[in-house]
Design a protein around this motif. Structure first.
Motif, PDB file in Angstrom:
ATOM      1  N   VAL A 225       0.847  -1.201   0.000  1.00  0.00           N
ATOM      2  CA  VAL A 225       0.000   0.000   0.000  1.00  0.00           C
ATOM      3  C   VAL A 225       0.880   1.248   0.000  1.00  0.00           C
ATOM      4  CG1 VAL A 225      -1.689   1.321   1.325  1.00  0.00           C
ATOM      5  CG2 VAL A 225      -1.952  -1.163   1.086  1.00  0.00           C
ATOM      6  N   VAL A 226       1.925   1.258   0.823  1.00  0.00           N
ATOM      7  CA  VAL A 226       2.854   2.391   0.836  1.00  0.00           C
ATOM      8  C   VAL A 226       3.480   2.564  -0.544  1.00  0.00           C
ATOM      9  CG1 VAL A 226       4.972   3.322   1.838  1.00  0.00           C
ATOM     10  CG2 VAL A 226       3.335   2.105   3.298  1.00  0.00           C
ATOM     11  N   GLY A 227       3.861   1.460  -1.184  1.00  0.00           N
ATOM     12  CA  GLY A 227       4.444   1.542  -2.525  1.00  0.00           C
ATOM     13  C   GLY A 227       3.507   2.193  -3.520  1.00  0.00           C
ATOM     14  N   HIS A 228       2.227   1.883  -3.424  1.00  0.00           N
ATOM     15  CA  HIS A 228       1.239   2.518  -4.304  1.00  0.00           C
ATOM     16  C   HIS A 228       1.205   4.022  -4.073  1.00  0.00           C
ATOM     17  CE1 HIS A 228      -2.624   3.137  -6.400  1.00  0.00           C
ATOM     18  NE2 HIS A 228      -2.901   3.944  -5.376  1.00  0.00           N
ATOM     19  N   VAL A 229       1.156   4.423  -2.802  1.00  0.00           N
ATOM     20  CA  VAL A 229       1.098   5.850  -2.477  1.00  0.00           C
ATOM     21  C   VAL A 229       2.340   6.562  -3.005  1.00  0.00           C
ATOM     22  CG1 VAL A 229       1.059   7.526  -0.583  1.00  0.00           C
ATOM     23  CG2 VAL A 229      -0.366   5.468  -0.464  1.00  0.00           C
ATOM     24  N   MET A 230       3.476   5.869  -3.021  1.00  0.00           N
ATOM     25  CA  MET A 230       4.728   6.487  -3.436  1.00  0.00           C
ATOM     26  C   MET A 230       4.972   6.382  -4.941  1.00  0.00           C
ATOM     27  SD  MET A 230       7.249   5.729  -0.224  1.00  0.00           S
ATOM     28  CE  MET A 230       8.384   7.003  -0.787  1.00  0.00           C
ATOM     29  N   GLY A 231       3.987   5.882  -5.678  1.00  0.00           N
ATOM     30  CA  GLY A 231       4.059   5.942  -7.127  1.00  0.00           C
ATOM     31  C   GLY A 231       4.807   4.811  -7.797  1.00  0.00           C
ATOM     32  N   ILE A 232       4.946   3.665  -7.137  1.00  0.00           N
ATOM     33  CA  ILE A 232       5.640   2.536  -7.742  1.00  0.00           C
ATOM     34  C   ILE A 232       4.685   1.776  -8.654  1.00  0.00           C
ATOM     35  CG2 ILE A 232       6.864   0.372  -7.268  1.00  0.00           C
ATOM     36  CD1 ILE A 232       7.803   1.577  -4.650  1.00  0.00           C
ATOM     37  N   ASP A 233       5.173   1.416  -9.811  1.00  0.00           N
ATOM     38  CA  ASP A 233       4.394   0.687 -10.812  1.00  0.00           C
ATOM     39  C   ASP A 233       3.853  -0.611 -10.203  1.00  0.00           C
ATOM     40  OD1 ASP A 233       3.757  -1.104 -13.087  1.00  0.00           O
ATOM     41  OD2 ASP A 233       4.680   0.454 -14.318  1.00  0.00           O
ATOM     42  N   ALA A 234       2.562  -0.866 -10.386  1.00  0.00           N
ATOM     43  CA  ALA A 234       1.932  -2.056  -9.803  1.00  0.00           C
ATOM     44  C   ALA A 234       2.586  -3.339 -10.274  1.00  0.00           C
ATOM     45  CB  ALA A 234       0.437  -2.066 -10.141  1.00  0.00           C
ATOM     46  N   ARG A 235       3.159  -3.321 -11.486  1.00  0.00           N
ATOM     47  CA  ARG A 235       3.803  -4.537 -12.011  1.00  0.00           C
ATOM     48  C   ARG A 235       5.077  -4.876 -11.266  1.00  0.00           C
ATOM     49  NH1 ARG A 235       4.336  -2.652 -18.094  1.00  0.00           N
ATOM     50  NH2 ARG A 235       4.812  -0.725 -16.946  1.00  0.00           N
ATOM     51  N   LEU A 236       5.574  -3.938 -10.459  1.00  0.00           N
ATOM     52  CA  LEU A 236       6.804  -4.160  -9.701  1.00  0.00           C
ATOM     53  C   LEU A 236       6.524  -4.450  -8.227  1.00  0.00           C
ATOM     54  CD1 LEU A 236       8.987  -1.299 -11.229  1.00  0.00           C
ATOM     55  CD2 LEU A 236       9.031  -3.726 -11.799  1.00  0.00           C
ATOM     56  N   MET A 237       5.270  -4.756  -7.905  1.00  0.00           N
ATOM     57  CA  MET A 237       4.908  -5.045  -6.516  1.00  0.00           C
ATOM     58  C   MET A 237       4.142  -6.365  -6.454  1.00  0.00           C
ATOM     59  SD  MET A 237       3.955  -1.347  -4.817  1.00  0.00           S
ATOM     60  CE  MET A 237       2.473  -1.078  -5.819  1.00  0.00           C
ATOM     61  N   PRO A 238       4.838  -7.491  -6.426  1.00  0.00           N
ATOM     62  CA  PRO A 238       4.165  -8.798  -6.331  1.00  0.00           C
ATOM     63  C   PRO A 238       3.203  -8.838  -5.151  1.00  0.00           C
ATOM     64  CG  PRO A 238       6.529  -9.078  -6.698  1.00  0.00           C
ATOM     65  CD  PRO A 238       6.306  -7.619  -6.433  1.00  0.00           C
ATOM     66  N   GLU A 239       2.190  -9.684  -5.249  1.00  0.00           N
ATOM     67  CA  GLU A 239       1.099  -9.647  -4.277  1.00  0.00           C
ATOM     68  C   GLU A 239       1.418 -10.307  -2.946  1.00  0.00           C
ATOM     69  OE1 GLU A 239      -2.576 -11.081  -5.799  1.00  0.00           O
ATOM     70  OE2 GLU A 239      -2.633  -9.667  -7.468  1.00  0.00           O
ATOM     71  N   THR A 240       2.270 -11.320  -2.942  1.00  0.00           N
ATOM     72  CA  THR A 240       2.509 -12.071  -1.713  1.00  0.00           C
ATOM     73  C   THR A 240       3.956 -11.914  -1.264  1.00  0.00           C
ATOM     74  OG1 THR A 240       3.216 -14.122  -2.801  1.00  0.00           O
ATOM     75  CG2 THR A 240       0.827 -13.778  -2.510  1.00  0.00           C
ATOM     76  N   PRO A 241       4.230 -12.123   0.035  1.00  0.00           N
ATOM     77  CA  PRO A 241       5.615 -12.036   0.499  1.00  0.00           C
ATOM     78  C   PRO A 241       6.522 -13.075  -0.142  1.00  0.00           C
ATOM     79  CG  PRO A 241       4.147 -12.806   2.259  1.00  0.00           C
ATOM     80  CD  PRO A 241       3.284 -12.338   1.143  1.00  0.00           C
ATOM     81  N   GLU A 242       5.969 -14.237  -0.491  1.00  0.00           N
ATOM     82  CA  GLU A 242       6.783 -15.254  -1.143  1.00  0.00           C
ATOM     83  C   GLU A 242       7.216 -14.789  -2.535  1.00  0.00           C
ATOM     84  OE1 GLU A 242       4.357 -16.868   2.022  1.00  0.00           O
ATOM     85  OE2 GLU A 242       3.745 -15.836   0.172  1.00  0.00           O
ATOM     86  N   GLU A 243       6.267 -14.213  -3.288  1.00  0.00           N
ATOM     87  CA  GLU A 243       6.612 -13.677  -4.608  1.00  0.00           C
ATOM     88  C   GLU A 243       7.557 -12.491  -4.465  1.00  0.00           C
ATOM     89  OE1 GLU A 243       2.597 -14.474  -7.224  1.00  0.00           O
ATOM     90  OE2 GLU A 243       2.564 -12.875  -5.728  1.00  0.00           O
TER      91      GLU A 243
END
Length: 380
Positions: A225-243
Motif C-alpha cells: 500500500v505504501v508503494g502505491h502511495v509512493m508511485g511505484i508501478d503495480a507490475r513491480l509489486m508482487p502480491e505475496t511475500p513469497e513472490e
C-alpha cells in the motif's frame, strides 16, 4: 500482478528509464513558478501538524496531494491494521533490521547507491536522510498512519515529492551518468520497497523473532500500500511475500555490486549507529549484526568490518545484567531480545541526533513509546 516469468532483464531495463510523471510534473511546475521555498515550509507543517488544510497549498501541490492521497482499491484495512500491530510488537527489532539490513542493502545496489551518495554530498548533515527515512517508516507503520489524512500517508506523499525534487536537481546539474538509468527510477524504488518488507521479514527470522504466515502477509501488504502511495508501478509489486522474496532475488542479481560509494555510505551508517547508542557497550555490534543479517557475501561487498563483538563486550554487558550467554549467540533463541534491546537504543538515539538547524524533531507516537519502553525522548 507482475508474474515471475515477466521479470525479464528487458522489462526491468525499461523500468530503469521510468520514474514518476505525476510527481515530476508537480516539481517542474513549482520550480518554474518560483514556489519552492514556500512549498518547503508548508510541507513541513503538513506532516507535523495534522490540522493543516490542503487548501493552504499552491494549486500544483494541492492537486498532487489530492491525487496521491487515496489508497488503492485492493487495500485491505484489516491487513494494514495487522501489519501495524506487528510493528507495535516487534518495532525495536524491526528498527535493528532497517539499520543493519535494509539500508545497507540499498548501498549494495551499485546504481541505486549513486543517487544516495550524490544526495548525501549535497547535504550539510550526513545523517539527515537516514533519520528522515526512519521517520517516514515509523509514520506509515504507526497506528492509523495509513488512514485517510493520517501522518504516515502524508509522510509518504512528501517523500515521493522529495524524490521528484532530487531527480530534478540532479539532472539539472548535468553530471548524472546515463548508464545508471534515471535517478530514483522505478526499478530502484521497487527494490527499496522490498528492503522495507521482505528483507525486514527475513531479518526478523534471523534474529529469532517468531512470526505467523498471517503476520507476514499483513506486514507485506501494508508496504505494498505504501508503494502505491509512493508511485511505484503495480507490475513491480508482487502480491505475496513469497513472490516478493523471489523478486528481491532477481533484483539483487541485477543490482548488487561493490562500489566505493556503497562502502562509504556503509561506513557512515556504522558511524551513526556507534554515535547514537550510549557509551561503548555496543561498539562492534552493528557490524556483527550487518554480517549476520545480510550474509557474508553482501557484507564483504560493502567492506563491513569483521567484528568479534561477543569477546569485546560479553563481560561488560553481563556485569550489567543486560545479556546472557544465550543472547549473544545470534543464532540462538535469545538473539531476538538482544536485537530488540539494540533497536530500542537506536530509537532513543534518534531523538537527540542533530539533523541540522530548523529540522523537525524526531517523532514517535505515545503508544509506540510505551510499548517499546523507549526512554530519553523527554530530554530531546
Amino acid at each position: 500482478m507482475m508474474k515471475e516469468r515477466a521479470w525479464t532483464d528487458d522489462f526491468l531495463n525499461t523500468m530503469r528509464e521510468q520514474c514518476d510523471p505525476l510527481a515530476d510534473e508537480t516539481v517542474r511546475n513549482l520550480f518554474q513558478q518560483g514556489k519552492v521555498p514556500a512549498t518547503n515550509a508548508l510541507m513541513k507543517q503538513l506532516v507535523v501538524n495534522e490540522q493543516v488544510s490542503l487548501e493552504m497549498l499552491a494549486p500544483p501541490l494541492r492537486d498532487y496531494f489530492e491525487q496521491t492521497g487515496q489508497l488503492p482499491s485492493w487495500a485491505e484495512p484489516r491487513l494494514i491494521l495487522q501489519g501495524e500491530e506487528l510493528f507495535g510488537r516487534h518495532g525495536p527489532s524491526i528498527v535493528t533490521a532497517l539499520f543493519c539490513a535494509s539500508l545497507p542493502s540499498c548501498y549494495a545496489a551499485s546504481k541505486l547507491v549513486q543517487v544516495l551518495h550524490l544526495t548525501a554530498r549535497l547535504e550539510s548533515n550526513p545523517y539527515r536522510r537516514i533519520v528522515e527515512t526512519m521517520q517516514m517508516i515509523i509514520d506509515v507503520m504507526a497506528p492509523g498512519g495509513l488512514a485517510q489524512g493520517g501522518r504516515g500517508l502524508r509522510s509518504a506523499q512528501k517523500v515521493r515529492l522529495m524524490h521528484a525534487a532530487v531527480r530534478h536537481l540532479i539532472l539539472q546539474r548535468g553530471t548524472w551518468n546515463s548508464e545508471w538509468g534515471q535517478p530514483i527510477n522505478q526499478e530502484d524504488m521497487a527494490f527499496t520497497l522490498l528492503t522495507f518488507s521482505t528483507i525486514v521479514l527475513r531479518s526478523l527470522d534471523r534474529m529469532g523473532c517468531v512470526l505467523t504466515d498471517a503476520e507476514r502477509r499483513a506486514y507485506y501488504h501494508a508496504w505494498r500500500v505504501v508503494g502505491h502511495v509512493m508511485g511505484i508501478d503495480a507490475r513491480l509489486m508482487p502480491e505475496t511475500p513469497e513472490e516478493g522474496a523471489r523478486f528481491e532475488q532477481v533484483l539483487q542479481r541485477r543490482l548488487f555490486g561493490a562500489t566505493p560509494e556503497g562502502q562509504m555510505m556503509t561506513r557512515a551508517l556504522l558511524q551513526l549507529m556507534e554515535h547514537i547508542t550510549p557509551g561503548n557497550l555496543f561498539d562492534g555490534l552493528p557490524a556483527t549484526l550487518m554480517r549476520h543479517l545480510m550474509g557474508k557475501d553482501t557484507a564483504e561487498m560493502l567492506a563491513v568490518p569483521a567484528s568479534d563483538w561477543t569477546s569485546l563486550l560479553m563481560g561488560p554487558l553481563q556485569a550489567l545484567g543486560w545479556v546472557s550467554h544465550e543472547m549473544v549467540d545470534l543464532h540462538g533463541p535469545g538473539a531476538a531480545k538482544l536485537a530488540g534491546m539494540f533497536g530500542r537504543r537506536l530509537v532513543e538515539g534518534l531523538f537527540w541526533v542533530n539533523r541540522g538547524p530548523e529540522r523537525v524533531p524526531f517523532r514517535l507516537p505515545t503508544t509506540l513509546r510505551d510499548s517499546w519502553d523507549v526512554r530519553g525522548w523527554e530530554r530531546a
